[in-house]
Structures are given as structure tokens and as C-alpha cells.
Design a protein around this motif. Structure first.
Motif, short mmCIF file in Angstrom:
data_model
loop_
_atom_site.label_atom_id
_atom_site.label_comp_id
_atom_site.label_asym_id
_atom_site.label_seq_id
_atom_site.Cartn_x
_atom_site.Cartn_y
_atom_site.Cartn_z
N LEU A 6 0.83 -1.20 0.00
CA LEU A 6 0.00 0.00 0.00
C LEU A 6 0.87 1.25 0.00
CD1 LEU A 6 -2.72 1.44 0.12
CD2 LEU A 6 -2.68 1.16 2.59
N LEU A 7 1.88 1.28 0.83
CA LEU A 7 2.73 2.47 0.92
C LEU A 7 3.48 2.74 -0.39
CD1 LEU A 7 4.07 2.00 4.55
CD2 LEU A 7 2.38 3.66 3.75
N ASN A 8 3.88 1.68 -1.08
CA ASN A 8 4.57 1.85 -2.36
C ASN A 8 3.65 2.35 -3.46
OD1 ASN A 8 7.02 1.05 -1.31
ND2 ASN A 8 6.82 -1.07 -1.95
N ASN A 9 2.34 2.22 -3.25
CA ASN A 9 1.36 2.65 -4.24
C ASN A 9 0.51 3.82 -3.74
OD1 ASN A 9 1.47 0.65 -6.59
ND2 ASN A 9 1.55 -0.66 -4.79
N ILE A 10 1.01 4.55 -2.77
CA ILE A 10 0.22 5.62 -2.14
C ILE A 10 -0.22 6.68 -3.16
CG2 ILE A 10 2.12 7.12 -1.39
CD1 ILE A 10 0.42 7.15 1.38
N ASP A 11 0.56 6.88 -4.21
CA ASP A 11 0.19 7.88 -5.22
C ASP A 11 -1.03 7.46 -6.04
OD1 ASP A 11 2.13 9.67 -4.43
OD2 ASP A 11 3.61 8.92 -5.85
N LYS A 12 -1.42 6.20 -5.93
CA LYS A 12 -2.60 5.71 -6.66
C LYS A 12 -3.90 5.95 -5.88
CE LYS A 12 -0.14 2.04 -9.08
NZ LYS A 12 -0.03 0.59 -9.31
N ILE A 49 -1.46 -0.57 9.44
CA ILE A 49 -2.02 -0.95 8.15
C ILE A 49 -2.14 -2.47 8.10
CG2 ILE A 49 -1.68 -0.94 5.65
CD1 ILE A 49 0.04 1.62 6.07
N TYR A 50 -3.33 -2.94 7.74
CA TYR A 50 -3.52 -4.38 7.58
C TYR A 50 -4.56 -4.63 6.49
CZ TYR A 50 -7.56 -3.55 10.63
OH TYR A 50 -8.72 -3.06 11.19
N ARG A 51 -4.51 -5.82 5.94
CA ARG A 51 -5.42 -6.18 4.86
C ARG A 51 -6.33 -7.30 5.32
NH1 ARG A 51 -3.79 -7.65 -1.37
NH2 ARG A 51 -5.89 -8.28 -1.97
N GLN A 52 -7.63 -7.13 5.01
CA GLN A 52 -8.62 -8.19 5.25
C GLN A 52 -9.42 -8.31 3.97
OE1 GLN A 52 -10.85 -6.98 8.75
NE2 GLN A 52 -9.70 -8.43 10.00
N GLY A 53 -9.34 -9.47 3.33
CA GLY A 53 -10.09 -9.68 2.09
C GLY A 53 -9.66 -8.68 1.03
N LYS A 54 -10.64 -7.96 0.48
CA LYS A 54 -10.35 -7.04 -0.62
C LYS A 54 -10.02 -5.63 -0.16
CE LYS A 54 -15.23 -6.10 -1.48
NZ LYS A 54 -15.53 -4.72 -1.46
N ILE A 65 -9.41 4.23 8.08
CA ILE A 65 -9.62 4.47 6.66
C ILE A 65 -9.72 3.11 5.98
CG2 ILE A 65 -8.64 5.45 4.54
CD1 ILE A 65 -7.10 7.41 6.37
N THR A 66 -10.71 2.94 5.11
CA THR A 66 -10.89 1.71 4.36
C THR A 66 -10.57 1.99 2.90
OG1 THR A 66 -12.69 1.10 5.86
CG2 THR A 66 -12.53 -0.12 3.79
N ILE A 67 -9.67 1.17 2.32
CA ILE A 67 -9.21 1.36 0.95
C ILE A 67 -9.34 0.05 0.20
CG2 ILE A 67 -7.21 1.95 -0.50
CD1 ILE A 67 -6.13 3.49 2.02
N ASN A 68 -9.91 0.10 -1.01
CA ASN A 68 -9.99 -1.10 -1.84
C ASN A 68 -8.58 -1.48 -2.27
OD1 ASN A 68 -10.09 -2.39 -4.68
ND2 ASN A 68 -12.12 -2.74 -3.83
N SER A 69 -8.22 -2.74 -2.07
CA SER A 69 -6.84 -3.17 -2.31
C SER A 69 -6.50 -3.34 -3.78
CB SER A 69 -6.55 -4.47 -1.56
OG SER A 69 -7.38 -5.50 -2.03
N TYR A 70 -7.50 -3.40 -4.64
CA TYR A 70 -7.24 -3.57 -6.07
C TYR A 70 -7.20 -2.25 -6.82
CZ TYR A 70 -8.41 -8.32 -4.73
OH TYR A 70 -8.43 -9.52 -4.09
N SER A 71 -8.15 -1.36 -6.51
CA SER A 71 -8.26 -0.10 -7.24
C SER A 71 -7.63 1.08 -6.50
CB SER A 71 -9.73 0.21 -7.50
OG SER A 71 -10.41 0.45 -6.28
N TYR A 72 -7.26 0.88 -5.23
CA TYR A 72 -6.72 1.94 -4.38
C TYR A 72 -7.72 3.08 -4.18
CZ TYR A 72 -2.42 -0.64 -4.76
OH TYR A 72 -1.48 -1.64 -4.70
N THR A 73 -9.01 2.75 -4.24
CA THR A 73 -10.06 3.72 -3.98
C THR A 73 -10.29 3.81 -2.47
OG1 THR A 73 -11.15 3.14 -6.06
CG2 THR A 73 -12.47 4.34 -4.43
#
Length: 80
Positions: A6-12, A49-54, A65-73
Motif C-alpha cells: 500500500l505504501l509503495n502505491n500511495i500515489d494511486k 495498516i492491515y489487509r482483510q479480504g479485498k 480508513i478503508t481502501i480497496n486493495s485492487y483499485s486503491y479507492t
């Protein structure tokens, strides 16, 4: 560490118009750049920061904060 993804893709990170309004309402924010606000929280060294499902979940102080892990929305953010 999975959070590096997530941190490496923060600009997305981005959100929708509805997301902007929802986050502003939930966090009692005035006029501000919601995406930049969320990026600052996510990149804070004390943010958990942790991931659960999508979704990624980013927690610091009393905010989650909840962020979609595929689209970074950014889906939502609220006080906990």
C-alpha cells in the motif's frame, strides 16, 4: 511486510465524489483535499495498516480508513 504494498502505491490513492462527501461528513472535515488528508494519515509512521479480504484498513489515533486493495479507492474513513 504486506503494508509496504500500500505504501509503495500511495500515489494511486483516490476516491469518488460521493467518497469525498462521506469522508468529510464522517470526520467533520471542512474544505480540504480529502485524498491528501488520507495519504498523510496512511503514511504516518504510527498508522497500523492491515489487509482483510479485498480491503486495506489504516488505523491511527481514532480514525480508520478503508481502501480497496485492487483499485486503491478510498471507500470511507470514520472515527472509531
Amino acid at each position: 511486510m504486506e503494508s509496504k504494498i500500500l505504501l509503495n502505491n500511495i500515489d494511486k490513492l483516490h476516491t469518488t465524489e460521493m467518497g469525498i462527501e462521506r469522508i468529510k461528513k464522517n470526520l467533520n472535515l471542512g474544505e480540504c483535499d480529502v485524498v491528501e488528508y488520507c495519504k498523510n494519515i496512511v503514511s504516518d509512521k504510527n498508522c497500523r495498516i492491515y489487509r482483510q479480504g479485498k480491503n486495506w484498513y489504516c488505523e491511527t489515533d481514532n480514525i480508520r480508513i478503508t481502501i480497496n486493495s485492487y483499485s486503491y479507492t478510498i471507500i470511507t474513513a470514520h472515527k472509531v
